[in-house]
Structure formats: C-alpha cells, structure tokens
Design an enzyme around this catalytic site. Sequence first.
Site: not given
Ligand code: NAD
Length: 475
Positions: A151, A174, A176, A227, A249-250, A283, A380, A457
Amino acid sequence: MYESLALYINGEFIGGDGRKTEDVVNPATQEALGQLPHATQADLDHALESAQRAFESWKRSSPMDRSAILRKVAELARANAKEIGRNMTLDQGKPLAESVGEIVSCSEHLDWAAEECRRLYGRVIPPRNPDARQIVVREPVGVCAAFTPWNFPYNQAIRKVAAAIASGCTIVLKGPEDSPSAIMAIARMFHEAGLPKGCLNIVWGKPAEVSDYLIRSPIVRKVSFTGSVPVGKQLAALAGQYMKRGTWELGGHSPVMVFDDADIDRAATMLAKFKVRNAGQVCVSPTRFYVQKGAYDKFLAKFTDVLKGIKVGDGLQAGTDMGPLAHERRVPAIERFVEDSVKRGGKVVLGGDAPKGKGFFFNPTVITDLPDDAMLMTEEPFGPIAPVVPFTDMEEVLKRANSLPFGLSSYVFTNSLQTATKVSNGIEAGMVNINHFGSALAETPFGGVKDSGIGSEGGTEMFDGYLVTKFITHI
Ligand code: NAD
C-alpha cells in the site's frame, strides 16, 4: 519505461537467469509492466550470509558514516522523486501526486534516522560501590528480516531500512511483489550512496515461503513486518519459537468520533478527502464513522457530497483524485463488505460498486444504518468504503470504539477541550488525532496497541526494536 526488476544481494543486482518470475501488473490498465524474479533457496542463503558478513563490520561503523549515507539517499530520493513516483503509480495505482509526495516526505525519515543515529546514547548508573562503574550501552541487534506491503511500497520499506542501517544492523528485505519498483529504487539509491555490500539485500518470492525460511534462519535476529493482523500473528508466533525480536505494524479499524460541537463542514470535508487517500488502502485510514445524533444529518450530507466529487481514474491522468485498488483480489474483497452490509440492513447512500471497464477500480462508497456487528463495522475494509452511524454520548461511543481487538489510529472532532481530553484518555489506540491528521511524521512514534501490533516506527522509539541493551560493570 518502468524499473528493471532484480534481486539485490551482496551489492549486486541479479536478474532472472532462469529463475521463476511473476508478472507485475498495472492495476489501472491490467497491462503487464515487467517480470519479477523470485529468489531461489540458494539466493536466500546468499542474502543471509552476505548480511551476516556485512554485520561484522557495519556494527562497528561510525554513526557519522551511517549518517552520511542516509543523508545522501535522502538527497537522491528528492532528486529522483518524480521518476520513482511515476513507477510507483504504474505498479501500485495511487495518484501521481500521492506517489511523489510519499517519496519526498520519506526523505524526512531518512534525515531523521541520519540525525538520531548519532544520539543512540546509553547511560551511567551510580554504583553502590564507589570504586565500581556501571554502564549501559545499546548495540545493534544483528541481521534483520523485513517484510513490507504494497500500500505504501516506498514508505513502509524506507522506515525499516533506515532504522536498521542507522542502528548498525544489516537487513534482508522482502518487499511487495505486486508493487516492487519503489524497493528497486531504494536498492539503487543505497548502492549509489556507497552503502557497503551486504548491508541491504532485497529478495522476492512467495511471501509465506520466504518469510518462513528467513525467520527460521539462525542468522536472523530481528523480524519486522507490516501487513494484516492474521499474517502478523502467524509470523510473530514463528519468531517467538526462535526467540527473535519483532516490530509488528498490523491492521486497524480506526474509529472517527465526530461530536455535535465540532465544525461539522470542516470535519466532513477533511474526512472524506482523507478516506479516499490511496483508495482507502491505508492502515490508519478512518474506517468507522461515529457521528453524534445532533450533527448526523449535516455530517452525512456534506461527507457524501464531497465524496461524490472525487474523480476516480488512472493515477497518471491529471485531475485524478483516487486511483484503482492495488490488485484484482481487492475488488471482490470490497464487494463482500457491500453485500454483507446490505444483508444486515445497511443502506448504500453512495457508490457500492465497481465502475465498468478495465482496471481494479471501486467507487467511493458510503453505507448507513448498520448494526455494530456487521462485517464493515468489525473487519478492516482496506478500501474506499465508509460506514457512518450515529451515537448519543461520549461514554457510549468510547465503549463502541474500544469494542474491537484493534488499536491503531483514532480520530476525534470536537471543539470542547474537556471532550478531547476525556476521549484521548479513554480511547484504546496507539495514535489519537484531534481536529486534524497529524500522525506518521518522522519525529513522531507510529504504532498500535492490542492486535494492531507491537513497537513503533518513527520518533526516537523507532530504534528500540533494532538495538539490544548491554550492561557493563567494572571495578
Ligand atoms: P494478505 O494478508 O495476503 O497480505 C498482506 C501483506 O502481507 C502483503 O504485502 C503480503 O505480501 C504479505 N504477506 C502475506 N502472507 C505473508 C507471509 N506468510 N509472510 C510474509 N508476508 C506475507 O492480504 P492482501 O490482500 O495482500 O492485503 C489485504 C489485507 O492486508 C488488508 O485487509 C489489510 O488488513 C492488510 N494490509 C495491511 C497493511 C498495513 O499497512 N498494515 C498493508 C497492506 C495490507
């Protein structure tokens, strides 16, 4: 022209060369932009060993040298912001001005890390025995593994890299896979700024496989992840098995509390524009709008009106206010929120659908009349969708706002100092913004409580996760 995509290990850019690759797609046009090589297991080992070797000398480097490199990257980023921003709009979708703004503002994070790394002080503790000395020093934790999301591809990575490098750590990152260009730009700039080889390594692959391999490695001493909550918990559990430090940072579900006495037009206008920033994929995006009964109709009318005027389109086109969602899977994800809302008696007063044609677009959406246990009020949404519901008094709204397991950001609009104080004391959140949006600056801590994560952070707190404490006493 788009970034050339590679791994970056031990100071070398490594292309496909028979490795598995994945297409990177422009979310506005669905056209392929390039092919991203995945790291093999040998590549991951190479990155880990390079980071370990580099740590032996980097941990002894002068903070002045670290500072100079970070400042140089800040300058390079300012000079190249347009090009890096354009590539980020191509692979992430956000409007060009938002992309360029992200690059420019992140130079402040680099400058901040460059300044503060010269002040990573320890302390001297008065001894019980007058002939003894008691000293506390802070040392870099070691090799870090970082996982950053799509994002804010540049911002999320630069915060982790700057904190690690400034603290004397080395890092395997690693980024995105959906939006990799900003990470490549970071690697190129640190390379050009003279960061010794092995201090920063970039790998790509299947997120779950790469994170599992890196976190289990005995070389890695610290994990940093931004994430979703479920993935964060899974990685934190794995890190816990190996007793590794972590910064997490979730996600959040940031409540907005608008009181009757606020400047309602101002609040509604500011919040509507903030809501569609990065198409709501933030987020700390405001996601649950609680409006006091006396101001409810006025707020809803103005909020909806401002959102109606938001121009949705390709982020490279002049005049676009909001780009597409970052990838295909986010469109059905937002549709599910709308479907559940309608089932639960919600009224879609604006949007609710994806426009026809190419690209992963979704219209700004406002939904009212929702019960507190509807999906949109409890999970969320991470998209341009806003539930607006009424409340009666402060005690009630605080209880509702605090009822979820999340605690990242929160927003309050009121002209009463007493209300502002009581709400900021009562809200369970890592950040409280009252009458303006003031978080995420380089000098201020950024982080959540409850399921929203552990650690900060930004601010001087940003170094805590990258340093260990050593106590030394002698006589
Ligand atoms: P997702 O949960 O599959 O992935 C979210 C992020 O985590 C992605 O960048 C992905 O590459 C990474 N990821 C997923 N599984 C992983 C693993 N096992 N090990 C390491 N990295 C991993 O979902 P998505 O469809 O990509 O994103 C949607 C959801 O992710 C959103 O609803 C939101 O809650 C969350 N998100 C949060 C942030 C944040 O800034 N906190 C940023 C991006 C996504």
